[in-house]
Design an enzyme around this catalytic site. Structure first.
Site, PDB file in Angstrom:
ATOM      1  N   TYR A 131      83.796 -27.584 -19.761  1.00 10.09           N
ATOM      2  CA  TYR A 131      83.880 -29.005 -20.133  1.00 10.09           C
ATOM      3  C   TYR A 131      82.867 -29.786 -19.290  1.00 10.09           C
ATOM      4  O   TYR A 131      83.095 -30.059 -18.117  1.00 10.09           O
ATOM      5  CB  TYR A 131      85.315 -29.474 -19.870  1.00 10.09           C
ATOM      6  CG  TYR A 131      85.689 -30.846 -20.358  1.00 10.09           C
ATOM      7  CD1 TYR A 131      84.795 -31.684 -21.006  1.00 10.09           C
ATOM      8  CD2 TYR A 131      86.989 -31.321 -20.175  1.00 10.09           C
ATOM      9  CE1 TYR A 131      85.173 -32.928 -21.460  1.00 10.09           C
ATOM     10  CE2 TYR A 131      87.379 -32.571 -20.618  1.00 10.09           C
ATOM     11  CZ  TYR A 131      86.477 -33.372 -21.243  1.00 10.09           C
ATOM     12  OH  TYR A 131      86.861 -34.621 -21.672  1.00 10.09           O
ATOM     13  N   LYS A 159      81.589 -27.578 -24.061  1.00  9.67           N
ATOM     14  CA  LYS A 159      81.792 -28.933 -24.616  1.00  9.67           C
ATOM     15  C   LYS A 159      80.791 -29.832 -23.927  1.00  9.67           C
ATOM     16  O   LYS A 159      80.910 -30.093 -22.723  1.00  9.67           O
ATOM     17  CB  LYS A 159      83.232 -29.359 -24.310  1.00  9.67           C
ATOM     18  CG  LYS A 159      83.633 -30.747 -24.761  1.00  9.67           C
ATOM     19  CD  LYS A 159      85.098 -31.004 -24.358  1.00  9.67           C
ATOM     20  CE  LYS A 159      85.668 -32.287 -24.928  1.00  9.67           C
ATOM     21  NZ  LYS A 159      85.025 -33.496 -24.449  1.00  9.67           N
TER      22      LYS A 159
END
Lengths: 304, 304
Positions: A131, A159
């Protein structure tokens, strides 16, 4: 599982705790809408503000409510030891994957960020999504660092923050990152205004805040983009421009919190202090934007 | 209590927990050295990485070891509810004051930062020091926000980031802030290379990382500056320039961690993962700088 629309619901929370039945209903409506995966306890799901026990419970409730839809669970924390505990809890709850941001207080070196992922990846039995969210973690990933972390066999996706608005630049951004990643690792865009553009630029997934609340329109954008329908995807995303402006001004979390509350999906307050609900004037603005948008999108705000 | 040298010791911590006896000794040597106050569980004391129970214990150990020297205890956390728990624990442990940084994950609005301080100040029976540290919290305080928060009666001091190196600019910075504060609120400088300059520019206190390890030289700088001896204060601080360079390159926490370890004051590892000790080459550089500095400062690294 790291393809298509990954929808990130809120975790309505006040000073007395988490509203677990609201969590279950928010997740269940995403399953009914047919999203590709559900991201519980993302930034929108307030993971950073919840205790271990609250996170353990939310992971359980979300997995149960998600039916057959795979659930990613956020496991980030300042300390590696806590991340490992959250990872264990998430896996026991039935998470299909975990999502890990390098949350920081002391600014982290690249070796420290890598060490975090290596320590956690070594303990996982489900895949991990890296992330990359500099707006909250203040860690800036170089592509070199992404490549190094992606060599860890547990890593299944990254991400990334918003791709550039200009299509050629967005394609170049995704291509540069793709070049340093093993084939098994997918790229997912976040920053909702960049969802359509990121998918059209070659991202495999859209990790979406609005998708956690209005899955239908986000699924329509995702399908158009994945089918190579540039005009269709952009047309749908452009209709949401007034919403994207609100996200930019107030942060997507506070805006979706207000929308969900106005739609009767969650109570108020629903954000943990020190976070505050939007001020009254901004709430009126949100309500006006939603009222103007929803008939056109034929998506009643309370249903999905 | 918010005047003079406030020394911030390390909290040596590994994956098994906090070394409480090392904490006690680090604090006791600051009391023996005669610092004006001790800042336990500051950023250097790793507050952000410790559990409630660990923080409660460190506050108790520090207050006990500090003798008559007043102890500030860091109570920051992402969530207001947790800050309130830490405040209660710190007060029960005998903290003379608390230190609160607006730790953030979601970027905070000014109203949210103010609300945090108002919620906490309302529950305190000891004074509060506002901890303005954008390098770790990513909250940027305007002077207007400082003034608003300082109106809360519990506020006794503000710990500001480094003042500008140029003396006239430093004086202007301190004067601008002073103009919006009630008389009872002192200003303390942090960022150790700015200690001498900040005090000479009119700051009342120096909140010091190096002071937590080498109190004698930091006391000498503080006394010279408070006596208006510009040359003396700068001369002492300038001798430490090689150390300030290491702080800038590696972060003061990792550098004082290495110095304390090399001096035999704490074990290794002593930082919680994902934080890592300095790499070998940087550690050699630290050792060389310390070896060159300590005879001149007549401060054996292990004693105070």
């Amino acid at each position: 599982m790291f393809h298509g629309l990954s929808a990130f619901p809120l975790t309505p929370t006040d000073e007395d705790g988490v509203d677990e039945s609201a969590v279950a209903e928010l997740v269940a409506r995403l399953d009914r809408a047919g999203v590709d995966s559900i991201g519980a306890l993302g930034s929108t799901g307030g993971y950073a503000y919840l205790s271990r026990e609250q996170r353990r419970r939310v992971a359980q409730v979300a997995v149960r409510a998600a039916g057959d839809t795979p659930v990613l669970v956020g496991i980030g924390a300042l300390r590696t030891a806590d991340v490992l505990r959250h990872a264990e809890d998430a896996q026991r709850a039935g998470a299909a994957a975990v999502l890990l941001a390098p949350v920081s207080y002391q600014p982290l070196t690249d070796d420290e960020v890598y060490g975090l992922y290596a320590d956690v990846a070594a303990e996982l039995s489900v895949p991990l999504c890296v992330y990359d969210n500099p707006g909250t973690t203040h860690v800036v990933f170089s592509d070199e660092l992404h490549g190094r972390i992606a060599e860890l066999p547990a890593v299944g996706s990254i991400k990334i923050p918003a791709t550039p608005p200009e299509p050629a630049q967005a394609r170049a951004r995704v291509a540069r990152l793709r070049a340093v990643l093993p084939d098994r690792v997918t790229i997912g865009v976040s920053g909702d205004p960049a969802g359509a553009g990121g998918l059209l630029a070659g991202c495999d997934a859209w990790y979406s805040v609005l998708g956690g609340l209005w899955p239908q329109v986000c699924l329509a954008i995702t399908r158009a983009a994945r089918a190579g329908d540039d005009d269709g995807a952009h047309r749908l995303s452009d209709r949401l421009a007034p919403l994207w402006e609100l996200f930019a001004r107030h942060g997507s979390l506070r805006v979706v919190s207000a929308i969900a509350e106005q739609a009767g999906l969650i109570g108020t307050p629903n954000l943990p202090r020190p976070l505050l609900p939007l001020p009254a004037e901004a709430r009126r603005h949100v309500a006006a934007v939603v009222e103007e948008l929803t008939p056109e999108l034929s998506e009643p705000p309370g249903r999905a």
